[in-house]
Design an enzyme around this catalytic site. Structure first.
Site, PDB file in Angstrom:
ATOM      1  N   CYS A   1      36.382  37.161  40.974  1.00  0.00           N
ATOM      2  CA  CYS A   1      36.949  35.868  41.383  1.00  0.00           C
ATOM      3  C   CYS A   1      38.434  36.050  41.673  1.00  0.00           C
ATOM      4  CB  CYS A   1      36.724  34.819  40.293  1.00  0.00           C
ATOM      5  SG  CYS A   1      37.047  33.120  40.845  1.00  0.00           S
TER       6      CYS A   1
ATOM      7  N   CYS B   1      32.360  35.629  46.254  1.00  0.00           N
ATOM      8  CA  CYS B   1      31.258  34.769  45.827  1.00  0.00           C
ATOM      9  C   CYS B   1      29.903  35.371  46.170  1.00  0.00           C
ATOM     10  CB  CYS B   1      31.402  33.388  46.468  1.00  0.00           C
ATOM     11  SG  CYS B   1      32.884  32.491  45.941  1.00  0.00           S
TER      12      CYS B   1
ATOM     13  N   CYS C   1      28.396  27.611  39.871  1.00  0.00           N
ATOM     14  CA  CYS C   1      29.822  27.428  40.178  1.00  0.00           C
ATOM     15  C   CYS C   1      29.968  26.321  41.217  1.00  0.00           C
ATOM     16  CB  CYS C   1      30.434  28.729  40.689  1.00  0.00           C
ATOM     17  SG  CYS C   1      32.191  28.572  41.117  1.00  0.00           S
TER      18      CYS C   1
ATOM     19  N   CYS D   1      28.938  37.284  43.113  1.00  0.00           N
ATOM     20  CA  CYS D   1      28.978  36.557  41.842  1.00  0.00           C
ATOM     21  C   CYS D   1      27.627  35.902  41.571  1.00  0.00           C
ATOM     22  CB  CYS D   1      30.089  35.510  41.886  1.00  0.00           C
ATOM     23  SG  CYS D   1      30.267  34.567  40.356  1.00  0.00           S
TER      24      CYS D   1
ATOM     25  N   LYS E   1      52.221  31.334  26.356  1.00  0.00           N
ATOM     26  CA  LYS E   1      51.183  32.349  26.591  1.00  0.00           C
ATOM     27  C   LYS E   1      51.498  33.631  25.834  1.00  0.00           C
ATOM     28  CE  LYS E   1      51.278  35.443  29.609  1.00  0.00           C
ATOM     29  NZ  LYS E   1      51.394  36.297  30.821  1.00  0.00           N
TER      30      LYS E   1
END
EC number: 3.2.2.-
Length: 355
Positions: free
Chosen positions: A210, A217, A228, A220, A142
């Site tokens: 999130c 949610c 989703c 969102c 990463k």
């Protein structure tokens, strides 16, 4: 969901555009204190070194902690955080400067080793390939891919951290167990021009909406539009958890007026005589004449004249009578214990009733 590498999800583009719209309305910690914002761009070589240092400190550390730590290094070190500063500072002082980040003891050793390797093998600059970057202590895939994109402006892979790995699995873009598996799955179908910005977008989305715990949610748009597969609906943003509270059952106290009457206990009125013992389990009473025991209580005490005592006279020999009359005056242990228990129980019951 993409079951095989190279097969993109059907609606991934629509989902990604919705995430970008939500991300544009909020300011996440990664936007102002991410690794791409902490280097001094006026000096390219110094910027690359500071970017590598920031990435090495970022593991297991939040951006709100990483930013102040990098500013602390720039202010306290003589060269403003360059390769020579890390080489010249001792480990104790360096550890003190980065003590807020996670695993600072181990990262102190990694920074000292990294500075020595760069000076010996790479002419004081950071490596320009992912393979060479990952040879440095404390640098993984990463960090390597992000460092190539930020420091060298070369995007050769996707930097996948815990946010990217978690959100991609929630969206069913992949079904993986590790960050490296997620990176390989994403790179098999995601367009290369989105590789670098994907990390920044999903990290900011994971920091604001999130969340790892308590996903929002209800805020969102992926949830409201049914995009989703992992969304859950709530009546409100507040989750109420019901707990079972243990209650203590209170016994209704009986008033003293309702307490049962005490039954009289018949006890012998004969004279009692007990010999003292160690455990004091027997009751010791004074000797009284059985006939005159009651009359003696009302008569005043009489002082008898002192008798002349003969010093040479021997004291009388004490003896115990074994006659029937004497034996009847003795009280057994069983009767004494029974009467004592009776009065103790009655007294405790009366006290409880009064309370």
């Amino acid at each position: 969901m993409s079951k095989d590498y190279g097969t993109p999800p059907e609606n991934w583009r629509e989902v990604y555009d919705e995430i970008c719209k939500m991300k544009a309305k909020v300011v996440a910690p990664v936007d102002v204190q991410g690794c791409h914002t902490l280097g001094e761009r006026n000096d390219p070589k110094k910027f690359r070194f500071q970017t590598l240092v920031a990435l090495m400190l970022s593991s297991q550390t939040k951006d709100i902690v990483l930013g102040p730590t990098m500013r602390n290094l720039k202010e306290k070190l003589a060269g403003g955080l360059c390769l020579e500063d890390i080489q010249n500072i001792d480990e104790v002082s360096l550890n003190k400067l980065i003590e807020k980040v996670g695993f600072h003891n181990r990262k102190t050793i990694y920074l000292k080793q990294m500075a020595r390797i760069l000076s010996e093998k790479f002419q004081g600059d950071i490596p320009d390939t992912v393979e060479d970057l990952m040879t440095l202590p404390g640098v993984g895939p990463k960090m390597g891919y992000l460092c190539m994109s930020i420091a060298w402006n070369k995007t050769v892979g996707i930097g996948v951290d815990v946010h990217v790995h978690r959100i991609c699995n929630l969206l069913h873009w992949c079904n993986t167990k590790t960050e490296e598996q997620t990176r390989a799955a994403l790179q098999s179908w995601l367009p290369k021009e989105l590789w670098f910005e994907l990390n920044h977008t999903l990290v900011g989305f994971g920091q604001t909406i999130c969340l790892p715990r308590g996903r929002r949610c209800d805020m969102c748009t992926l949830s409201s539009k049914g995009l989703c597969p992992s969304a859950f609906k709530e009546k409100s943003g507040i989750t109420i958890t019901k707990r079972k509270v243990k209650t203590i059952k209170r016994v209704k106290k009986r008033p003293a007026s309702e307490s049962p009457p005490l039954s009289p206990l018949s006890l012998p009125t004969d004279d009692l005589y007990y010999q003292s013992i160690e455990d004091k389990s027997l009751i010791k009473l004074e000797d009284l004449d059985p006939v005159d025991s009651i009359s003696h209580m009302n008569e005043p005490l009489k002082k008898e004249p002192a008798a002349d005592i003969d010093v040479d006279q021997k004291p009388p020999v004490a003896f115990h009578s074994t006659t029937k009359e004497t034996r009847s005056l003795r009280r057994s242990k069983r009767v004494a214990k029974k009467s004592s228990q009776y009065f103790s129980q009655q007294s405790l019951q009366d006290i409880e009733d009064l309370v």
